[in-house]
Write a protein that holds these residues in place. Structure first.
Motif, PDB file in Angstrom:
ATOM      1  N   GLU A  85       3.749   9.551   4.219  1.00  0.00           N
ATOM      2  CA  GLU A  85       2.600   9.303   5.087  1.00  0.00           C
ATOM      3  C   GLU A  85       2.328   7.811   5.181  1.00  0.00           C
ATOM      4  O   GLU A  85       2.320   7.100   4.170  1.00  0.00           O
ATOM      5  N   GLY A  86       2.098   7.318   6.394  1.00  0.00           N
ATOM      6  CA  GLY A  86       1.684   5.930   6.585  1.00  0.00           C
ATOM      7  C   GLY A  86       0.170   5.855   6.699  1.00  0.00           C
ATOM      8  O   GLY A  86      -0.525   6.854   6.558  1.00  0.00           O
ATOM      9  N   PRO A  87      -0.323   4.632   6.933  1.00  0.00           N
ATOM     10  CA  PRO A  87       0.427   3.419   7.273  1.00  0.00           C
ATOM     11  C   PRO A  87       0.756   2.533   6.069  1.00  0.00           C
ATOM     12  O   PRO A  87       1.354   1.486   6.213  1.00  0.00           O
ATOM     13  N   HIS A  88       0.347   2.916   4.871  1.00  0.00           N
ATOM     14  CA  HIS A  88       0.539   2.084   3.690  1.00  0.00           C
ATOM     15  C   HIS A  88       1.875   2.389   3.040  1.00  0.00           C
ATOM     16  O   HIS A  88       2.427   3.484   3.181  1.00  0.00           O
ATOM     17  N   ARG A  89       2.401   1.423   2.302  1.00  0.00           N
ATOM     18  CA  ARG A  89       3.660   1.602   1.576  1.00  0.00           C
ATOM     19  C   ARG A  89       3.820   0.462   0.583  1.00  0.00           C
ATOM     20  O   ARG A  89       3.115  -0.552   0.647  1.00  0.00           O
ATOM     21  N   ILE A  90       4.764   0.635  -0.344  1.00  0.00           N
ATOM     22  CA  ILE A  90       5.160  -0.426  -1.268  1.00  0.00           C
ATOM     23  C   ILE A  90       6.635  -0.675  -1.003  1.00  0.00           C
ATOM     24  O   ILE A  90       7.478   0.175  -1.277  1.00  0.00           O
ATOM     25  N   SER A  91       6.955  -1.830  -0.466  1.00  0.00           N
ATOM     26  CA  SER A  91       8.304  -2.058   0.033  1.00  0.00           C
ATOM     27  C   SER A  91       8.551  -3.541   0.220  1.00  0.00           C
ATOM     28  O   SER A  91       7.612  -4.335   0.330  1.00  0.00           O
ATOM     29  N   LYS A  92       9.836  -3.910   0.278  1.00  0.00           N
ATOM     30  CA  LYS A  92      10.190  -5.279   0.655  1.00  0.00           C
ATOM     31  C   LYS A  92       9.737  -5.601   2.072  1.00  0.00           C
ATOM     32  O   LYS A  92       9.447  -6.748   2.401  1.00  0.00           O
ATOM     33  N   MET A  93       9.714  -4.575   2.921  1.00  0.00           N
ATOM     34  CA  MET A  93       9.319  -4.784   4.312  1.00  0.00           C
ATOM     35  C   MET A  93       7.863  -5.226   4.373  1.00  0.00           C
ATOM     36  O   MET A  93       6.996  -4.621   3.741  1.00  0.00           O
ATOM     37  N   PRO A  94       7.569  -6.281   5.117  1.00  0.00           N
ATOM     38  CA  PRO A  94       6.181  -6.745   5.214  1.00  0.00           C
ATOM     39  C   PRO A  94       5.267  -5.641   5.740  1.00  0.00           C
ATOM     40  O   PRO A  94       5.643  -4.875   6.628  1.00  0.00           O
ATOM     41  N   SER A  95       4.087  -5.553   5.160  1.00  0.00           N
ATOM     42  CA  SER A  95       3.106  -4.555   5.591  1.00  0.00           C
ATOM     43  C   SER A  95       1.751  -5.231   5.747  1.00  0.00           C
ATOM     44  O   SER A  95       1.291  -5.918   4.838  1.00  0.00           O
ATOM     45  N   PRO A  96       1.088  -5.062   6.896  1.00  0.00           N
ATOM     46  CA  PRO A  96      -0.242  -5.660   7.081  1.00  0.00           C
ATOM     47  C   PRO A  96      -1.367  -4.797   6.521  1.00  0.00           C
ATOM     48  O   PRO A  96      -2.527  -5.208   6.542  1.00  0.00           O
ATOM     49  N   VAL A  97      -1.031  -3.606   6.007  1.00  0.00           N
ATOM     50  CA  VAL A  97      -2.057  -2.639   5.594  1.00  0.00           C
ATOM     51  C   VAL A  97      -2.408  -2.850   4.124  1.00  0.00           C
ATOM     52  O   VAL A  97      -1.575  -2.645   3.232  1.00  0.00           O
ATOM     53  N   ALA A  98      -3.642  -3.252   3.871  1.00  0.00           N
ATOM     54  CA  ALA A  98      -4.094  -3.445   2.496  1.00  0.00           C
ATOM     55  C   ALA A  98      -4.332  -2.093   1.830  1.00  0.00           C
ATOM     56  O   ALA A  98      -4.746  -1.125   2.476  1.00  0.00           O
ATOM     57  N   LEU A  99      -4.071  -2.037   0.527  1.00  0.00           N
ATOM     58  CA  LEU A  99      -4.307  -0.813  -0.225  1.00  0.00           C
ATOM     59  C   LEU A  99      -5.804  -0.613  -0.438  1.00  0.00           C
ATOM     60  O   LEU A  99      -6.540  -1.566  -0.717  1.00  0.00           O
ATOM     61  N   ARG A 100      -6.239   0.647  -0.301  1.00  0.00           N
ATOM     62  CA  ARG A 100      -7.653   0.982  -0.421  1.00  0.00           C
ATOM     63  C   ARG A 100      -7.839   2.082  -1.459  1.00  0.00           C
ATOM     64  O   ARG A 100      -6.957   2.929  -1.643  1.00  0.00           O
ATOM     65  N   PRO A 101      -9.005   2.125  -2.114  1.00  0.00           N
ATOM     66  CA  PRO A 101      -9.279   3.244  -3.014  1.00  0.00           C
ATOM     67  C   PRO A 101      -9.146   4.571  -2.266  1.00  0.00           C
ATOM     68  O   PRO A 101      -9.629   4.726  -1.147  1.00  0.00           O
ATOM     69  N   GLY A 102      -8.482   5.532  -2.895  1.00  0.00           N
ATOM     70  CA  GLY A 102      -8.262   6.832  -2.284  1.00  0.00           C
ATOM     71  C   GLY A 102      -6.876   7.013  -1.704  1.00  0.00           C
ATOM     72  O   GLY A 102      -6.459   8.139  -1.436  1.00  0.00           O
ATOM     73  N   MET A 103      -6.159   5.925  -1.501  1.00  0.00           N
ATOM     74  CA  MET A 103      -4.791   6.053  -1.007  1.00  0.00           C
ATOM     75  C   MET A 103      -3.878   6.575  -2.114  1.00  0.00           C
ATOM     76  O   MET A 103      -4.006   6.179  -3.275  1.00  0.00           O
ATOM     77  N   ILE A 104      -2.966   7.449  -1.752  1.00  0.00           N
ATOM     78  CA  ILE A 104      -1.984   7.989  -2.689  1.00  0.00           C
ATOM     79  C   ILE A 104      -0.613   7.470  -2.297  1.00  0.00           C
ATOM     80  O   ILE A 104      -0.240   7.483  -1.121  1.00  0.00           O
ATOM     81  N   LEU A 105       0.136   6.996  -3.299  1.00  0.00           N
ATOM     82  CA  LEU A 105       1.473   6.465  -3.067  1.00  0.00           C
ATOM     83  C   LEU A 105       2.415   6.943  -4.162  1.00  0.00           C
ATOM     84  O   LEU A 105       1.989   7.395  -5.223  1.00  0.00           O
ATOM     85  N   SER A 106       3.709   6.791  -3.894  1.00  0.00           N
ATOM     86  CA  SER A 106       4.699   7.021  -4.944  1.00  0.00           C
ATOM     87  C   SER A 106       5.014   5.700  -5.641  1.00  0.00           C
ATOM     88  O   SER A 106       4.860   4.622  -5.070  1.00  0.00           O
ATOM     89  N   ASN A 107       5.440   5.810  -6.885  1.00  0.00           N
ATOM     90  CA  ASN A 107       5.927   4.681  -7.690  1.00  0.00           C
ATOM     91  C   ASN A 107       7.334   5.085  -8.120  1.00  0.00           C
ATOM     92  O   ASN A 107       7.493   5.867  -9.042  1.00  0.00           O
ATOM     93  N   GLU A 108       8.369   4.575  -7.407  1.00  0.00           N
ATOM     94  CA  GLU A 108       9.712   5.118  -7.611  1.00  0.00           C
ATOM     95  C   GLU A 108      10.837   4.079  -7.536  1.00  0.00           C
ATOM     96  O   GLU A 108      11.691   4.135  -6.654  1.00  0.00           O
TER      97      GLU A 108
END
Length: 673
Positions: free
Chosen positions: A559-582
């Protein structure tokens, strides 16, 4: 379709004819054939219950068989070179009749989400490629398939490279390949439903430099030659209650409509199925592992919605759930409703809206404003009900994975476990959990060298035993009504080599570094990505996939728009967002390593003197990390403390729900190092 699946659909057609009066048969046949193509195990039976309540047991069993075959589509034998050659020849004949010199075959369907039903898998049908990202280009005398670094191994296993030249993006781009292989003024055809406005704009700019002509086609040439194409799925659309969503659809519509009003926008077109699902609190069964109803919607600033779905898909309680503010339309009315937006300001997301929809809005004379879908950020920022639900779902999921890991420890020494049987056993443990509906994606079950293929899908042809000396990588997840899970664990079968332990430990260090991160509000995932890679980078190592993707709430596992990646992302992380750590590491031909847990962004206690609010991660996943593959001498004290604290949490969360044998194994698996 495979011959077996094709035969099953033919038999289904005969059975329907024998059980339905001649008067009704022609009207019902298409609906029931499409209902059989719905992949979810039980929900789609509503269609049969509604139209054919007195059906035979034989028909029911045949429908179940069709769904099993469709669900196992990833395990079909890779296209034989002869089949692929014939299909390519048929496509080229259609290209000649359409007067085009080249045709682009993307992976996606008209909704431009991550997954597509079997009826829309044109790239797979043509090439045999089963990955989740890629596209092909076909000329009169040559063809190429374009993939990124995740699929460089897989594409050569699945695709006849004598017919399709593998091209690794970004080293070789589509425009460069066209420039090298085509002449000025030659025509490149494309299906406007399958290309977003952004992709069309980029292609036109690139092809213009080569003086090629870009032509929109009214019909996809593959559809004209795909004789045994499965029907589009027709499955039940049901309410997703406030018990799980935590916010009513009425309140969501008001929230997004307020954004539209502030931006002086009259209406927004939602093309991503998960945006519509979130906005209206509905779920469907049109895709395997992903509870979407494939349909478009238009939200207006007066908070009303036009929803486009086949009427046969609507459950009896859906109208009451949606209320008077949602108008239901058949899909073929979309063109009419878009043209009716004449003179209005309409927002589209150019990255996810097909060129066909944009063309209709231009034809209508609407004023088009371009921005990300306004549902994306609110959907990604989970409310307290969703967070509580996903925590509970992860405990149940952790119980299933723990039972599976214990089962592996008992069964693999016998030498009888293979990738397919392991995957099936893991599914059986998950299916015991409350609120379980399906897997959240096709499980990656890779032993030894297969684990080095990042998005590996086991087939009968590639199926390997889990043998002593292997690393076994299993990446899997569950769809629960209260949450979506995704977890990867890598397990040593027998005694791992020192190299395996070294690489595993460095991947673990990256995982821990990200789990422990504290960062100021406004930080993006791309700014954190280095933390997970640094232990590998210090040894001259890396991996070619992102470190983290967003995860939905009983929605898409990616699910977007957030991610953790080498690719630049303009979306700041916010409380409540769920991500993978992999983070991971992959040695081609030998082994693969990935350690994945899901995390939620939350507020952290700010240290004394802090000038900004601080965020951190809450780890949601609870299942042991294989200590047998760790070189503890590499870990520093803080890393050991994290691992011991994590395993203590696993013990506390999981131990109340397992039996004595598993409890004994879990005690050892979570003991401090």
């Amino acid at each position: 379709m495979s011959e077996t699946l094709n035969d099953a659909f033919k038999k289904l057609e005969k059975l329907i004819a024998s059980e339905v009066s001649d008067l009704k048969f022609s009207d019902l046949k298409i609906k029931l054939m499409a209902a059989a193509a719905a992949p979810i195990r039980t929900d789609s039976d509503y269609i049969f219950d509604h139209f054919l309540p007195d059906r035979s047991l034989e028909l029911d069993e045949l429908v179940k068989k069709i769904r099993r075959l469709l669900a196992a589509d990833i395990r079909k034998t890779v296209l034989s070179p002869e089949n692929s050659k014939l299909r390519l020849a048929d496509l080229r004949a259609e290209m000649i009749s359409l007067g085009i010199d080249a045709f682009i075959v993307p992976l996606n369907d008209e909704f431009h989400g991550e997954a597509a039903p079997a009826s829309s898998e044109r790239l797979k049908w043509l090439t045999g490629f089963t990955g989740s990202a890629g596209y092909a280009a076909v000329l009169k005398d040559k063809a190429a398939i374009f993939v990124d670094g995740r699929y460089t191994l897989q594409v050569r296993q699945e695709v006849d490279v004598q017919l399709f030249e593998p091209c690794n993006v970004p080293q070789v781009t589509l425009s460069e390949w066209f420039s090298d292989n085509m002449k000025e003024d030659e025509i490149v055809g494309f299906d406007p439903w399958l290309h977003t406005e952004s992709s069309v704009t980029a292609l036109k700019a690139a092809l213009g430099k080569s003086k090629l002509i870009f032509k929109s086609l009214s019909e996809n040439p593959i559809d004209r030659v795909w004789d045994d194409r499965p029907p589009a799925p027709l499955a039940l659309v049901v309410p997703h209650t406030d018990q799980f969503s935590g916010q009513s659809s009425r309140d969501k519509r008001a929230e997004i409509a307020d954004i539209l009003s502030k931006d002086n926008v009259d209406a927004v077109v939602h093309t991503l199925p998960d945006a519509t699902a979130w906005l209206l609190n509905i779920r469907g069964a049109d895709l395997p592992s992903t509870p979407f109803a494939l349909g478009f919607s238009i939200l207006r600033k007066d908070q009303t919605v036009d929803l486009f779905l086949p009427p046969e898909k609507l459950s009896t309680d859906l109208s009451a759930h949606l209320g008077n503010g949602v108008r239901l339309h058949a899909p073929d009315q979309l063109s009419e409703l878009l043209l009716a937006l004449k003179g209005q300001t309409v927002q589209i997301d150019p990255a996810t809206t097909s060129q066909w929809i944009v063309n209709k809005l231009v034809e209508a004379g609407a004023t088009i404003t371009r921005a990300a879908d306004p549902c994306l950020l609110p959907k990604a920022t989970k409310n307290e009900t969703e967070l509580a639900g996903t925590r509970n779902a992860h405990i149940r999921d952790g119980v299933a994975v723990t039972k599976f890991l214990e089962w592996l420890s008992i069964e693999t020494p016998k030498g009888t476990v293979d990738e397919i049987s392991a995957e099936q056993k893991l599914y059986s443990f998950r299916s015991e959990g409350e609120n379980f509906k399906d897997t959240s994606f096709a499980t990656i079950s890779g032993a030894g060298p297969n684990g080095a293929i990042v998005h590996y899908r086991v087939t009968p042809k590639t199926n390997r035993k889990l043998e002593a000396g292997n690393l076994y990588l299993v990446d899997s997840g569950g769809q629960y009504l209260d949450g979506t899970t995704d977890i990867t664990r890598t397990v040593a079968i027998g005694t791992p080599t020192e190299e395996m332990k070294d690489r595993f430990t460095r991947v673990l260090q990256g995982h821990i570094a990200l789990a422990l991160a504290k960062f100021p509000i406004g930080t993006t995932g791309s700014q954190l990505d280095t933390l997970a890679r640094m232990p590998l980078w210090k040894q001259g190592l890396d991996y070619d996939h992102g470190t983290g993707h967003g995860v939905g709430s009983y929605l898409s596992v990616h699910e977007g728009p957030h991610r953790i990646s080498k690719m630049p992302s303009p979306v700041a992380l916010r409380p409540g967002m769920i991500l993978s750590n992999e983070p991971g590491y992959y040695k081609t031909g030998e082994f693969g390593i990935r350690i994945e847990s899901l995390v939620a962004v939350k507020a952290a206690d700010a240290p004394d003197g802090a000038e900004r609010a601080i965020l951190e991660f809450e780890t949601l996943t609870f299942a042991p990390i294989d200590k047998n593959t760790i070189n503890s001498e590499i870990l520093d004290n803080s890393e050991k403390q994290w691992l011991n604290a994590y395993h203590q949490n696993v013990w506390e969360k999981v131990s109340p729900f397992v039996g004595e044998t598993t409890l004994k194994w879990l005690k050892t698996a979570t003991a401090p190092i």
